[in-house]
Write an enzyme that holds these catalytic residues in place. Structure first.
Site, PDB file in Angstrom:
ATOM      1  N   ASP A 223       1.009  -1.266   0.048  1.00 63.33           N
ATOM      2  CA  ASP A 223       0.042   0.126  -0.171  1.00 63.33           C
ATOM      3  C   ASP A 223       0.979   1.168  -0.112  1.00 63.33           C
ATOM      4  O   ASP A 223       1.752   1.453   0.742  1.00 63.33           O
ATOM      5  CB  ASP A 223      -0.950  -0.099   1.244  1.00 63.33           C
ATOM      6  CG  ASP A 223      -2.066   0.796   1.250  1.00 63.33           C
ATOM      7  OD1 ASP A 223      -2.776   1.023   0.399  1.00 63.33           O
ATOM      8  OD2 ASP A 223      -1.969   1.961   2.157  1.00 63.33           O
ATOM      9  N   GLU A 302      14.294 -15.553   1.271  1.00 64.28           N
ATOM     10  CA  GLU A 302      14.749 -16.598   2.345  1.00 64.28           C
ATOM     11  C   GLU A 302      13.532 -17.404   2.147  1.00 64.28           C
ATOM     12  O   GLU A 302      13.740 -18.618   2.577  1.00 64.28           O
ATOM     13  CB  GLU A 302      14.354 -15.827   3.761  1.00 64.28           C
ATOM     14  CG  GLU A 302      15.612 -14.992   4.150  1.00 64.28           C
ATOM     15  CD  GLU A 302      15.132 -14.147   5.349  1.00 64.28           C
ATOM     16  OE1 GLU A 302      14.106 -14.456   5.978  1.00 64.28           O
ATOM     17  OE2 GLU A 302      15.626 -13.052   5.430  1.00 64.28           O
TER      18      GLU A 302
HETATM   19  C1  GLC Z   1      -4.229   3.250  -0.774  1.00 70.26           C
HETATM   20  C2  GLC Z   1      -5.429   2.111  -0.572  1.00 70.26           C
HETATM   21  C3  GLC Z   1      -6.572   3.136  -0.266  1.00 70.26           C
HETATM   22  C4  GLC Z   1      -6.128   3.624   1.231  1.00 70.26           C
HETATM   23  C5  GLC Z   1      -5.047   4.243   1.096  1.00 70.26           C
HETATM   24  C6  GLC Z   1      -4.430   4.617   2.690  1.00 70.26           C
HETATM   25  O1  GLC Z   1      -4.073   4.249  -1.820  1.00 70.26           O
HETATM   26  O2  GLC Z   1      -5.519   1.522  -1.910  1.00 70.26           O
HETATM   27  O3  GLC Z   1      -7.570   2.152  -0.228  1.00 70.26           O
HETATM   28  O4  GLC Z   1      -7.226   4.524   1.529  1.00 70.26           O
HETATM   29  O5  GLC Z   1      -3.846   3.767   0.565  1.00 70.26           O
HETATM   30  O6  GLC Z   1      -3.913   3.474   3.197  1.00 70.26           O
END
Ligand code: GLC
Length: 601
Positions: A223, A302
């Protein structure tokens, strides 16, 4: 243009992810296994046979970890626990084993840029003194002296804005009750950014990787992969001016529902959330992020070599994105240029060409994605007057998409995506042709972007509506109740979902579900994901035609205004249009808003 087959992806030894079709599950909304109206891991397990039949190679689950759900679980309070909403670690283990037994890999979401404000570390930081090791795991700073005005003489440490709208800093109250330091949150107030220069943070995230790898996870979707490292000194960002257009009036209560307890936001006007792609900024796409991914690459190594990471990095141009998939970093990155191209032959062919070239320059496979849990579903975007626009949600008083047109184009675009070399991502429900829910009432909304922009942005709830599995059932069969009562789904579903329910499409010739199944089978049989692309003579983006060869398959997508001839010597093997399959062999034209797979006669 012709791109060489990706080295890592050629031959029998190519890793599974090189050409995988990956199905994104947003656990809240996929399937509810216990009747409480909220999707969960038991629901996922119950529906694995459906995914196996769809033919996908892997599933990616958005976060199901312990979380106060201020951002649908992208605010993690404990990286090693399953939230009670979604089940237990035992449910995860059982689901993973069943997926593996059925030949599907499992990718989990890793949220390393920020934690929840309820994470033990942030709670410890709030209770600790400025300058303490606890505070150093996050980005706490003193405010700047106020230039004018009264108050307590402080302003936020810099001018950065939250991606979700509003300021990127909130101020805490110190233990003695005085207004204190500020902490950075590029997203919601309840998502404090971690300090990636802190060794505890680095070590903890390595341990979290190992925790899920030990449980058998095959990979991670990372993310905000472009956000972890911030420019030294946290300088003001000039680009912020572009973000402040379109301010909206405050909500009647003047309050941001996502505010952390004990935190005050900078009392500025609310702002629109920023565009998904950013000009160079001091908080995104800093060179330092790549050291982190090199480190993680070694952790994955790993575990025997075929585990993978896919970057969520909203960066451009394609060459910048390719840096995330260099041989010693991640294996894949989402291709958002393709997603943003819209239904437009010129834009789409440019995106295809640029991403194939950039990915090949570092020896990585490209990826193809049209929808996800952050974007308006492509069946609705492509039904707008301008099918290249990228609205931040659609509300009842916005332009309403033409559902039939959008669906025809969405089906056609999907056939393009599934025929391209590389890996393809499908967002749950697109295989049913689901539209965005465009008339959700404000009271039902949950996305923090809606609140932080005070409604100026509709937000992402419309693409997160619980899936319809069975027409005529409560909640269209979203909850598997085992005979008991079913609670209302956590977001209301539109009536239009009824005829699109999975049970209405299963086995129905011409349905979107059957089209996806057929396209995935075709792609797999012809090994299109491991192939290469060559534009053909028919390719004429300025007249709306996209045409390429992959192996002996010729793909023609008609995004123009007139039907196009099927080239001599070819017949239609698969069409996104409504004609019955028995008519395909005799088709001599590719209609507008249709894609066909052609094979030599
Ligand atoms: C990314 C995710 C989104 C989230 C953001 C903060 O863009 O896809 O859904 O709100 O990160 O974590």
């Amino acid at each position: 243009m012709s791109n060489p087959p990706v080295p890592a992806a050629s031959g029998a030894s190519s890793p599974w992810w090189a050409d995988a079709v990956v199905y994104q599950i947003y656990p809240r909304s996929f399937a509810d296994g216990n009747g409480d109206g909220m999707g969960d891991l038991r629901g996922v397990m119950d529906r694995l046979p459906y995914l196996e039949q769809l033919g996908v190679d892997a599933i990616w689950l958005s976060p199901f970890y312990q979380s106060p759900q201020a951002d649908g679980g992208y605010d993690v309070a404990d990286y090693r626990q399953v939230d009670l909403l979604f089940g237990s670690l035992a449910d995860f283990d059982a689901m993973l084993q069943d997926a593996h037994r059925r030949g599907m890999k499992v990718i989990v979401d890793l949220v390393p840029n920020h934690t929840s404000d309820e994470h033990a570390w942030f709670q410890a930081a709030l209770g600790a003194l400025p300058g303490s090791p606890e505070r150093d795991r996050y980005i706490f700073r003193e405010g700047r002296d106020e230039v004018s005005g009264s108050g307590d003489g402080k302003r936020a440490p810099n001018n950065w804005k939250s991606v979700f709208g509003g300021p990127a800093w909130s101020r805490v109250t110190e233990a003695d009750g005085s207004p204190g330091q500020w902490y950075l949150h590029l997203f919601d107030t309840r998502q404090p950014d971690l300090n990636w220069e802190n060794p505890d943070v680095q070590e903890e995230m390595r341990a979290v990787l190992r925790f899920w790898l030990d449980r058998g996870a095959d990979g991670f979707r990372v993310d905000v992969a472009h956000g972890l490292v911030k420019e030294a000194g946290l300088p003001d960002w000039e680009g912020v001016a572009a973000m402040v257009e379109g301010t909206a009036g405050p909500r009647p209560d003047g309050h941001l529902p996502g505010d952390a307890p004990g935190a005050h936001t900078d009392a500025e006007e609310p702002h629109r959330a920023v565009s998904p792609m950013y000009p160079p900024s001091p908080f995104f796409d800093q060179d330092g992020v790549h050291d982190i991914y090199r480190d993680w690459h070694r952790v994955l190594d790993e575990y025997g070599g075929d585990r993978m990471m896919v970057a969520e990095a909203w960066v451009e141009p394609a060459e910048r994105l390719a840096r995330y998939v260099r041989p010693d970093e991640m294996q894949q990155a989402f291709n958002f240029d393709f997603l943003l191209a819209g239904w437009d032959a010129e834009r789409m062919s440019e995106a295809i060409e640029a991403s194939l070239a950039a990915a090949a320059s570092v020896g990585a496979p490209s990826t193809w994605v049209l929808s996800n849990h952050d974007t308006v579903r492509h069946a609705s975007r492509f039904g707008l007057k301008d099918p290249t626009t990228f609205p931040k949600g659609i509300a009842a008083d916005d332009e309403q998409p033409d559902a039939a047109l959008g669906l025809a184009r969405a089906r056609a675009a999907t056939l393009v995506a599934l025929a391209l070399p590389g890996s393809a991502y499908i967002y749950q429900g697109e295989e049913l042709g689901l539209p965005e829910h465009t008339t959700l009432p404000a009271e039902a909304r949950q996305d923090p972007t809606f609140f932080r922009t005070r409604g100026a942005e509709t937000g992402r709830d419309g693409c997160r509506v619980p899936l319809p599995w069975a027409e005529g059932q409560p909640g269209f069969g979203f909850s598997i109740t085992h005979g008991g009562p079913a609670a209302e789904p956590w977001l209301p579903q539109p009536e239009s979902f009824g005829p699109l329910a999975a049970d209405q499409q299963d086995g129905e010739e011409g349905s979107t579900l059957e089209l996806y199944r057929a396209a995935i089978r075709f792609r797999s049989a012809r090994r299109l994901g491991l192939g290469s692309l060559e534009w053909t003579d028919e390719h004429a983006p300025d007249s709306g035609l996209l045409a390429f060869r992959n192996g002996d398959v010729l793909v023609v997508a008609n995004m123009g205004f007139a039907s196009a001839p099927v080239p001599e010597g070819y017949s239609v093997a698969l069409s996104s249009g409504p004609e019955p399959a028995e008519d395909w062999a005799g088709m001599r034209e590719v209609p507008v808003d249709c894609t066909v797979y052609l094979q030599p006669e």
